[in-house]
Enzyme design. Sequence first.
Site, PDB file in Angstrom:
ATOM      1  N   LYS A 193       0.851  -1.208   0.000  1.00 10.80           N
ATOM      2  CA  LYS A 193       0.000   0.000   0.000  1.00 10.80           C
ATOM      3  C   LYS A 193       0.880   1.248   0.000  1.00 10.80           C
ATOM      4  O   LYS A 193       1.909   1.277   0.699  1.00 10.80           O
ATOM      5  CB  LYS A 193      -0.905  -0.036   1.231  1.00 10.80           C
ATOM      6  CG  LYS A 193      -1.936   1.070   1.293  1.00 10.80           C
ATOM      7  CD  LYS A 193      -2.832   0.883   2.509  1.00 10.80           C
ATOM      8  CE  LYS A 193      -3.909   1.947   2.605  1.00 10.80           C
ATOM      9  NZ  LYS A 193      -4.805   1.736   3.759  1.00 10.80           N
ATOM     10  N   SER A 227      -9.669   1.620   2.815  1.00 12.92           N
ATOM     11  CA  SER A 227      -8.841   2.399   1.943  1.00 12.92           C
ATOM     12  C   SER A 227      -7.792   1.580   1.194  1.00 12.92           C
ATOM     13  O   SER A 227      -7.223   2.077   0.228  1.00 12.92           O
ATOM     14  CB  SER A 227      -8.123   3.480   2.758  1.00 12.92           C
ATOM     15  OG  SER A 227      -7.299   2.902   3.728  1.00 12.92           O
ATOM     16  N   SER A 264      -9.721  -0.783   7.043  1.00 12.42           N
ATOM     17  CA  SER A 264      -9.167  -0.634   5.696  1.00 12.42           C
ATOM     18  C   SER A 264      -8.428  -1.835   5.123  1.00 12.42           C
ATOM     19  O   SER A 264      -8.097  -1.821   3.934  1.00 12.42           O
ATOM     20  CB  SER A 264      -8.244   0.576   5.639  1.00 12.42           C
ATOM     21  OG  SER A 264      -9.002   1.725   5.492  1.00 12.42           O
TER      22      SER A 264
HETATM   23  N1  GLN Z   1     -13.065   3.572   6.276  1.00  3.91           N
HETATM   24  C1  GLN Z   1     -12.487   4.057   7.475  1.00  3.91           C
HETATM   25  C2  GLN Z   1     -12.195   5.522   7.345  1.00  3.91           C
HETATM   26  O1  GLN Z   1     -12.545   6.048   6.362  1.00  3.91           O
HETATM   27  C3  GLN Z   1     -11.264   3.265   7.812  1.00  3.91           C
HETATM   28  C4  GLN Z   1     -10.036   3.760   7.188  1.00  3.91           C
HETATM   29  C5  GLN Z   1      -8.828   2.926   7.513  1.00  3.91           C
HETATM   30  O2  GLN Z   1      -8.923   1.881   8.164  1.00  3.91           O
HETATM   31  N2  GLN Z   1      -7.672   3.424   7.135  1.00  3.91           N
HETATM   32  O3  GLN Z   1     -11.635   6.130   8.199  1.00  3.91           O
END
Ligand code: GLN
Length: 514
Positions: A76, A151, A175
Amino acid sequence: MEYPTFADARRALDAGETSCEALVSSFLKRIDARNDEINAFTSVDQDGALNHARYLDSQRERGNPRPLAGLVLAVKDNICIRGYPVSCGSKMLADFSSLYDATVIDRLRDAGAIFIGKTNCDEFAMGSSNETSHFGPVHNPHAPEYVPGGSSGGSAAAVAAGMCHAALGSDTGGSVRQPAAFCGTVGLKPTYGRVSRSGLVAFASSLDAIGPLTRSPEDAAIILNIIAGEDERDSTSAPVNVPDYPTALGDGVEGLRLGLPTEYFAEGLDDDIRRMVTEQVDRLEDAGATVKEVSLPHTEYGVATYYLIATAEASSNLARYDGIRYGYRADLQETKQALQERREELKAELATARTQGEEARVDTLEAQLDDEQSTLDALYTRTRTEGFGDEVKRRIMLGTYALSAGYHDKYYEKAQRVRTLIRHDFEQTFEEVDALVTPTTPTPPFQIGEKADDPLEMYLNDIYTVTANLAGLPGLTVPIGTHPDPPNLPVGLQLLGSHFDEALLLRVGETIME
Ligand code: GLN
């Protein structure tokens, strides 16, 4: 699974049926064929990956194989690999390269892993659909008009589309798990402190975790074996013994006590997902587990608590992007000119206010002229206005508000207290059961654009995943088939365990996927 796992590849390597170079070449071919459409990678290191593969092959020939030789990994784009770009999906870091290796990268490289490229993600890992990336959305490999989740959407899509054996993602509120569920891969969020965060670009430091996205629980166990453990570069990494994860697999679920938290099967859960998860629970019961309903009463506050704590920490972590030390910087001449123009405007308004005798207006305008931004402040503002996207700005504003004098107690501290209650719910439940079974997401993947303009709707996606981060617990998602509507899109089942009990989750996950 459609594509072989790393464990399969390792057997083929051991049998002399393939080489590291051949493995890398086949993944590069698939990236070539499909990345334009899927947009999973922000950069691909073709030469570096092939060279490293050849080196590993030569070591193998000399009878000196490394444990992960031939593991082709995508990473990532918020995890640092020295000399590689690390954009975090943001214009702010679009041209920035890492100066050092994350600890996980150090350990994986030493073990023989090959890094094939960096994967697209929501900007600074904020999102659940991969639509907030400066590099454009990632498309779900199973149906390109659908989101891959976020994400770590690029990581999930790359694994699902056969562009690598596995990928690293980061999980602050789901994410790793949510995109893994949407793309039909395995995704593991380790216990907070199990894996070093050194070299992971910080979003919310008390919630962030690095975890693998793989095609099997076995591959997740193999990777976790290497990346887990204390690290002097991360003071929150835990001095807790690391078990041998792969040997914990294969023991089945006989005698295990599993809990179904009522709150995770309540209103709002898609009917087909409920049915598919329940079918798996029945299978686990047939395989010898006992199952009972449990309650985690503070679950309903999870999303609100998460979005206060995560944004508060983000507003502090992202203060470093000021255009001076890192990445994007607004044009200095333009900034000066804009300041000058603003000054002229104010002066003209002041002259008018004076001739019209508007005293209050005169006072305000004089104060504004006195209070004029310095060029440096103006440069910060302009850089951050141009460099961050809308979602990141929304979070910085929310978090700054939650931390501001007068609201700190009302929002931030209250959220911290609720966080403790959520953790206690889990601790009590884990006295009665060994692991919890839940859906990973309340709905199947949605279409690109469907929720992009509705932040609240988007945040509700995280309802089943944020609690594990708030409580610091490990969570694993495994694919359990495809949804009837929209057809062919994957559905995930989530397992939650007590602190440092990843091995148990992997064992249950393995049973489900057998
Ligand atoms: N979807 C969650 C957010 O938007 C989690 C993001 C993540 O785990 N980096 O914050």
